[in-house]
Every structure is written in C-alpha cells, then in structure tokens.
Design an enzyme around this catalytic site. Sequence first.
Site, PDB file in Angstrom:
ATOM      1  N   ASP A  19     -38.223  33.700   0.721  1.00 52.61           N
ATOM      2  CA  ASP A  19     -37.287  34.760   0.344  1.00 52.61           C
ATOM      3  C   ASP A  19     -37.576  35.198  -1.087  1.00 52.61           C
ATOM      4  O   ASP A  19     -37.553  34.387  -2.007  1.00 52.61           O
ATOM      5  CB  ASP A  19     -35.840  34.288   0.487  1.00 52.61           C
ATOM      6  CG  ASP A  19     -34.875  35.465   0.574  1.00 52.61           C
ATOM      7  OD1 ASP A  19     -35.006  36.416  -0.227  1.00 52.61           O
ATOM      8  OD2 ASP A  19     -33.977  35.434   1.437  1.00 52.61           O
ATOM      9  N   SER A  51     -32.310  41.388   1.789  1.00 48.80           N
ATOM     10  CA  SER A  51     -32.871  40.421   2.742  1.00 48.80           C
ATOM     11  C   SER A  51     -32.350  40.597   4.167  1.00 48.80           C
ATOM     12  O   SER A  51     -32.953  40.051   5.097  1.00 48.80           O
ATOM     13  CB  SER A  51     -32.541  38.992   2.307  1.00 48.80           C
ATOM     14  OG  SER A  51     -33.175  38.694   1.102  1.00 48.80           O
ATOM     15  N   THR A  72     -31.300  35.763   6.076  1.00 54.49           N
ATOM     16  CA  THR A  72     -32.555  35.547   6.802  1.00 54.49           C
ATOM     17  C   THR A  72     -32.340  34.866   8.152  1.00 54.49           C
ATOM     18  O   THR A  72     -32.741  35.423   9.179  1.00 54.49           O
ATOM     19  CB  THR A  72     -33.558  34.780   5.905  1.00 54.49           C
ATOM     20  OG1 THR A  72     -33.744  35.527   4.705  1.00 54.49           O
ATOM     21  CG2 THR A  72     -34.873  34.560   6.609  1.00 54.49           C
ATOM     22  N   PHE A 118     -26.966  20.562   5.039  1.00 49.96           N
ATOM     23  CA  PHE A 118     -27.230  19.743   3.862  1.00 49.96           C
ATOM     24  C   PHE A 118     -26.659  20.332   2.581  1.00 49.96           C
ATOM     25  O   PHE A 118     -27.159  20.064   1.502  1.00 49.96           O
ATOM     26  CB  PHE A 118     -28.739  19.516   3.734  1.00 49.96           C
ATOM     27  CG  PHE A 118     -29.349  18.913   4.967  1.00 49.96           C
ATOM     28  CD1 PHE A 118     -29.060  17.606   5.326  1.00 49.96           C
ATOM     29  CD2 PHE A 118     -30.194  19.657   5.792  1.00 49.96           C
ATOM     30  CE1 PHE A 118     -29.614  17.046   6.475  1.00 49.96           C
ATOM     31  CE2 PHE A 118     -30.749  19.106   6.938  1.00 49.96           C
ATOM     32  CZ  PHE A 118     -30.460  17.801   7.284  1.00 49.96           C
ATOM     33  N   GLU A 125     -37.302  29.206   6.346  1.00 53.03           N
ATOM     34  CA  GLU A 125     -37.076  30.028   5.152  1.00 53.03           C
ATOM     35  C   GLU A 125     -37.011  29.187   3.886  1.00 53.03           C
ATOM     36  O   GLU A 125     -36.214  28.245   3.795  1.00 53.03           O
ATOM     37  CB  GLU A 125     -35.761  30.803   5.274  1.00 53.03           C
ATOM     38  CG  GLU A 125     -35.579  31.727   4.073  1.00 53.03           C
ATOM     39  CD  GLU A 125     -34.160  32.240   3.845  1.00 53.03           C
ATOM     40  OE1 GLU A 125     -34.030  33.271   3.170  1.00 53.03           O
ATOM     41  OE2 GLU A 125     -33.200  31.621   4.329  1.00 53.03           O
ATOM     42  N   HIS A 140     -32.972  35.499  -8.872  1.00 50.21           N
ATOM     43  CA  HIS A 140     -31.741  36.237  -9.168  1.00 50.21           C
ATOM     44  C   HIS A 140     -31.073  35.696 -10.434  1.00 50.21           C
ATOM     45  O   HIS A 140     -30.463  36.436 -11.191  1.00 50.21           O
ATOM     46  CB  HIS A 140     -30.747  36.143  -8.010  1.00 50.21           C
ATOM     47  CG  HIS A 140     -31.050  37.093  -6.879  1.00 50.21           C
ATOM     48  ND1 HIS A 140     -31.221  38.436  -7.069  1.00 50.21           N
ATOM     49  CD2 HIS A 140     -31.201  36.889  -5.546  1.00 50.21           C
ATOM     50  CE1 HIS A 140     -31.460  39.025  -5.900  1.00 50.21           C
ATOM     51  NE2 HIS A 140     -31.459  38.096  -4.961  1.00 50.21           N
ATOM     52  N   ASP A 178     -39.696  38.639   2.370  1.00 50.41           N
ATOM     53  CA  ASP A 178     -38.905  39.786   2.797  1.00 50.41           C
ATOM     54  C   ASP A 178     -38.996  40.933   1.785  1.00 50.41           C
ATOM     55  O   ASP A 178     -38.971  42.095   2.143  1.00 50.41           O
ATOM     56  CB  ASP A 178     -37.441  39.387   3.047  1.00 50.41           C
ATOM     57  CG  ASP A 178     -36.896  38.419   2.008  1.00 50.41           C
ATOM     58  OD1 ASP A 178     -37.611  38.102   1.028  1.00 50.41           O
ATOM     59  OD2 ASP A 178     -35.740  37.982   2.172  1.00 50.41           O
ATOM     60  N   HIS A 179     -39.118  40.559   0.509  1.00 49.02           N
ATOM     61  CA  HIS A 179     -39.144  41.571  -0.559  1.00 49.02           C
ATOM     62  C   HIS A 179     -39.593  40.875  -1.820  1.00 49.02           C
ATOM     63  O   HIS A 179     -39.690  39.651  -1.864  1.00 49.02           O
ATOM     64  CB  HIS A 179     -37.745  42.163  -0.758  1.00 49.02           C
ATOM     65  CG  HIS A 179     -36.728  41.095  -1.020  1.00 49.02           C
ATOM     66  ND1 HIS A 179     -36.690  40.394  -2.199  1.00 49.02           N
ATOM     67  CD2 HIS A 179     -35.775  40.554  -0.219  1.00 49.02           C
ATOM     68  CE1 HIS A 179     -35.743  39.482  -2.125  1.00 49.02           C
ATOM     69  NE2 HIS A 179     -35.170  39.540  -0.926  1.00 49.02           N
ATOM     70  N   HIS A 193     -33.975  42.611  -6.683  1.00 47.77           N
ATOM     71  CA  HIS A 193     -35.225  42.620  -5.923  1.00 47.77           C
ATOM     72  C   HIS A 193     -36.150  43.695  -6.485  1.00 47.77           C
ATOM     73  O   HIS A 193     -35.716  44.584  -7.203  1.00 47.77           O
ATOM     74  CB  HIS A 193     -34.940  42.930  -4.453  1.00 47.77           C
ATOM     75  CG  HIS A 193     -34.095  41.906  -3.795  1.00 47.77           C
ATOM     76  ND1 HIS A 193     -33.553  42.074  -2.557  1.00 47.77           N
ATOM     77  CD2 HIS A 193     -33.692  40.677  -4.211  1.00 47.77           C
ATOM     78  CE1 HIS A 193     -32.856  40.999  -2.224  1.00 47.77           C
ATOM     79  NE2 HIS A 193     -32.917  40.140  -3.216  1.00 47.77           N
TER      80      HIS A 193
HETATM   81 ZN   LIG Z   1     -32.134  38.197  -2.931  1.00 52.20          ZN
END
Ligand SMILES: [Zn+2]
Length: 564
Positions: free
Chosen positions: A67, A117, A182, A296, A340, A349, A386-387, A469
């Site tokens: 991701d 995403s 995702t 988890f 993922e 981020h 994804d990006h 992103h």
């Molecule tokens: Zn993001």
Amino acid sequence: MTSLRTAVLLAAVLVGWATAEIVYPSPNKDENDSDFWLELGRKEIEEALEQPKLTNVAKNVILFLGDGMGITVNTAGRILKGQKQGNSGEEGYLVWERFPNIGLMKTYNLDKQVPDSAGTATAYLSGVKANFYTLGVNGKVKLDDCEASLIDDNRVKTVLDWAQDADKETGVVTTAQVSHATPGGLYAKSASRKWQCDTIMKKYKATSGCKDIARQLVEDEPGRNMKVIMGGGRQEMGAPLEEGAKPKCVRNDGRNLVEKWQQDRDAAGKTNAYVTNTRQLRDLDVEDTEYILGLFGDLHVPYEVDRNTTLDGTPHIKEMVEVAINRLNKHDKGFFLLVEGGRIDHGLHYGMPKRALEELVAFEEAVERALELVNLEETLIIVTADHSHVMTINGYPNRGNNILGLVETSDDVSDGLPFTTLMFTNGHGYNFTWDGHGVTRRNLTGIDTSDKNFEPLAAVPTYEGSETHGGEDVAAFALGPMAHLFHRVHEQTHVAHVMGYAACIGPYDDCDRPVRVPANVYETIRDQNREKRKGMSSATANGASFVVMTLAAVIQVVRGAIYC
Ligand SMILES: [Zn+2]
Ligand SMILES: *[C@@H]1O[C@H](CO)[C@@H](O)[C@H](O)[C@H]1NC(C)=O
Ligand SMILES: *[C@@H]1O[C@H](CO)[C@@H](O)[C@H](O)[C@H]1NC(C)=O
Ligand SMILES: *[C@@H]1O[C@H](CO)[C@@H](O)[C@H](O)[C@H]1NC(C)=O
C-alpha cells in the site's frame, strides 16, 4: 561479509545512524573497472534474451500489494535493505525487482487525478475503474451514495468471486484492518471505505439499507467464504479489545462479528480457529483447521518497528503469509491469496520514512517466503502498489550515504543547511520559522534523522498522519504463468484482467490452455539453454530462434542475492 563491512556496521551501531560519516561500502569490489560493467551488461542482455513465457494456466494466484509503495518508496526500500546488510545498497535488488516481467499502472480514480486505496483496490481487484473512496462499485456510484451502491448493476464482481466460482480456496493477509480499503476491495460493496463499522455509518446517515464493511466480511459472500482472514481490526469486528484501546470505529450494535464467524462455522460443522497473537498462530494445526481468522490488532497490526516480538505479541507478516499459504496450498484446485503490506502507506502518511521503509523490508521477507512455499511453475505472483506518495529522494548524497540520513553540504542549496535525502512535498513535517530576517528551516546537524519517529521537512503543512498520496504510475512486477502480459503502461484494471486470464477464471473462464506445461518442455528448454550457454556469440546469432530460460534459472535469478 568482509572485515571492512563488519567494521563499518559495528561503527554504525556504536555511533548511531545519525552520524553523517557513515558511508556504507559497495559490495562490488571491481565496480571501478570497465570489465565489471561490460560483464554485468552482457549477463542482463542474456537474461533478457532468455525471457520465459509460461502460457499454462495459473493454478494459484498471489497478489502482493504494497500500500503506497510507489517507485520512490521502492527505490528507498531497496537501498535500506542493502544498508541493513552493511552494503551501500543502491546496487542491490528487492526480490520482486528480479521478476522477469514488469508494467506501469495508471492509478487515477474516475473522479480524481490522484487516487485513494479504495478506488484503486476496486480497479485492480475487479478490473473496473471506480471513484475515489468507493469499494466494489462502478463509476455510477459516487462517494457516500448509499442508494446507488445498492443497485445490482453498479456492483462489480472481483477476483475473489471469480476464484471462488472456480472452486479455488481464497484468503487475505494484511497488516491493516481486515475491513480496511485494500482487503475491503475484495469483498465489500460500499459507497464509502469509511463505513467499516455501524457507528461510522450512522454518522454519515448511510443507514438506508447499506451494511457496514465488517459485517459484509462476516455475513456476505464472497467475504465469508474465505478460508484465511488475517490482519488487524478487532474494534470494527466488535471483538474483545486490549485495555485502553482508542475508540475509532467501535460497534454500537452489540454485534461480536468474531463470535458470529465462529458460530456460523461451528453450526456448519467446519473446523475453525480464531487467533490473536504469535503463539496461537504458531500453534495452529493447518492440516486440521479449515477456516482461520487471525486478528492481531485492535486497529491495525502494529508497525514492524513497534511490534512486540515475543510469543504474546503479534506475528511478522512473513509468518502470517506462511500459515496462509500452508493452509491454502493443500487444495488441488488451487488458491487465490491477497497479501497487503498495509502500513507502508501509514508510515508515509505520518511522514516517517523509517516506519514505512521497515514495513517494506518486512513485506519483502513475506514475498521471499511465499516464493519458497509455492510451485512457481503454476503460481502467478504479482507485486504491485495501489498508488504512490509525495516522498522524494533529494540530490546528491554520496554513494552509500545512509538513506535515512543527511546530505551534509550541497553547492546547490542557498541557505547552506544540511537536509535529509528523503523529504515530502506535503506533510506534518512542515517546519519553517521566522528568525527576524527571513524564513529559515531547522539546522539538522546532530539530529537523529534515522529515528522511527523523525519527520523530514515538508513544503506544505498537513495535519498529523495526512501526508497525501502521489499521482504518478506504480509498477507491477510479475512472475509465473502469463506474467508477460505486463509489458507497457497499463490501466491499473489490467492487474485484475491478468489474474483472471492467467487462472482462467471470471470473465476468462472459457479457456483451453493446458493446466500444466508438460514436463518434457522444460527438458527441451534446458537442452537449448545448455547449448546456448556454450557461447554468447552463438546465442546472439541464434537470437531469432526463440530460446526460453529454464524456470529453474529464472527462479535462481529471482532468488539470488547476487548483485551482478
Ligand atoms: Zn493511504
Ligand atoms: C572506486 O574508486 C573510488 C575512487 O575513485 C574509491 O573511493 C572507491 O572506494 C572505489 N570503489 C571500490 C569498490 O573499490
Ligand atoms: C548547523 O549546526 C552546526 C552544528 O551546530 C554548525 O556547525 C553549522 O554551522 C550550522 N549551519 C548553519 C548554516 O548555521
Ligand atoms: C522546528 O524547527 C525549529 C528550529 O527551526 C526547532 O526548534 C523545532 O524543534 C522544530 N520542530 C519540530 C517539530 O521538529
């Protein structure tokens, strides 16, 4: 490891990563010689000429999704990986960077130049491009339009449906919440990715018949049919939480979806296990457990740099993948698995490169583990993102400079201050001050920029955790049957189509390709190869005749930790 490298590593440990003098040495001792590069070039040409084309049906498909793992992040991760081994890092490869096929994916959403995403997950999992923040619905559904998302024609099938329709076993492993964008892209139909639990839906007044994403996972097809579900998200699932858990998306409808998941399986007489820590995961008997649910984390699975690595803690992503594959690989009709690396994105981020890159390195270990566990002749493996993100790699640090470190001096910089190699165009690390004469930035000399919480400078301020992103293409690296269908710049939807076509499922289920390449084909290839290897000049002369590299050789190239 040479003694020089050991000494450098030791020095790095002793003085801390912050010291600017640490320069990791190149492992390629002869790289200053022309012959080194001429030989390396020759080998790469040879490898390119020997590109295999496996046209048999892929029995299994594993999609690894980093991701936010844009090309910059990939490069920085490659360098960090090498530096963790005491090398300069630039000359190395991540395991997927040796896969034989690669394409670039256009990631835009239908209504955004720079995507999120959820819209992208819809694209690469269903083959249909979608709007920003929407999951499992086509472009007719805009963000928050619950009503439009309920119309059957607007809902798309995904590779999860396709695989289950073909009687394959299916699963998902993520380090984010299992109800996050995702994994949600696999099974949810939602006009907003935010609708992970009932409480949030109420806030958006989206209660007119729309169901939250966690409920869709447990109650509806195809989510509930998955044999393996692992990740975080106990809060959205209404499961018991750790003390002091921060409420983000707490269920108010009293549902415990983990209990519901267990009860449904018990009622159907199906063996199942719910696990929440490393000990329980290791103790699982995959031979005797048909359904596995592992949660988890109350929210996400902890970052690799924070993870409690004891048995009471949370597993490394590679262990989750190992259990998932061992469970799914038992089935003769094959499997589909989505893995993922969800927190590469989160580290970015937050504008904290160390967090993100350590997640990437852990994700790579999971890919390596998978390569050891499956038959690559019958398994399509795709590694993609994804990006991207708005992190960049600044010029011009010296070769082998700590990738998380500083560029000490640069003639190009007008304020004479050092700066970090990795920096963001927007983010929480924005920090410019007025010193009475002009706008200045912090003098980073002596600051530990390799700390997991260090935030490099950003040009535009954002709230904490809100670096954005980026909009450039992402790469898709592929290995196995039909991997060569990645060959140029593609729409991101191409990923789903390649998975469908390779495995003869979904829109491509009317397929007459052989399930397996006959064993003797590889013998022929091997013989051709042996002859070819007698001399590069004869191979070049034979260039017109199609020579395929043995699968074993491809695997060796992919797995080899070789630099040249
Ligand atoms: Zn993001
Ligand atoms: C290559 O040469 C430079 C000097 O030009 C030297 O600093 C460097 O260590 C050499 N590289 C290797 C791998 O020996
Ligand atoms: C930055 O800080 C270092 C150490 O305090 C100092 O030697 C250097 O002159 C400073 N640089 C500038 C441009 O002020
Ligand atoms: C921002 O920069 C100033 C000096 O310019 C420094 O004192 C301060 O600690 C910095 N803030 C952060 C959050 O790094």
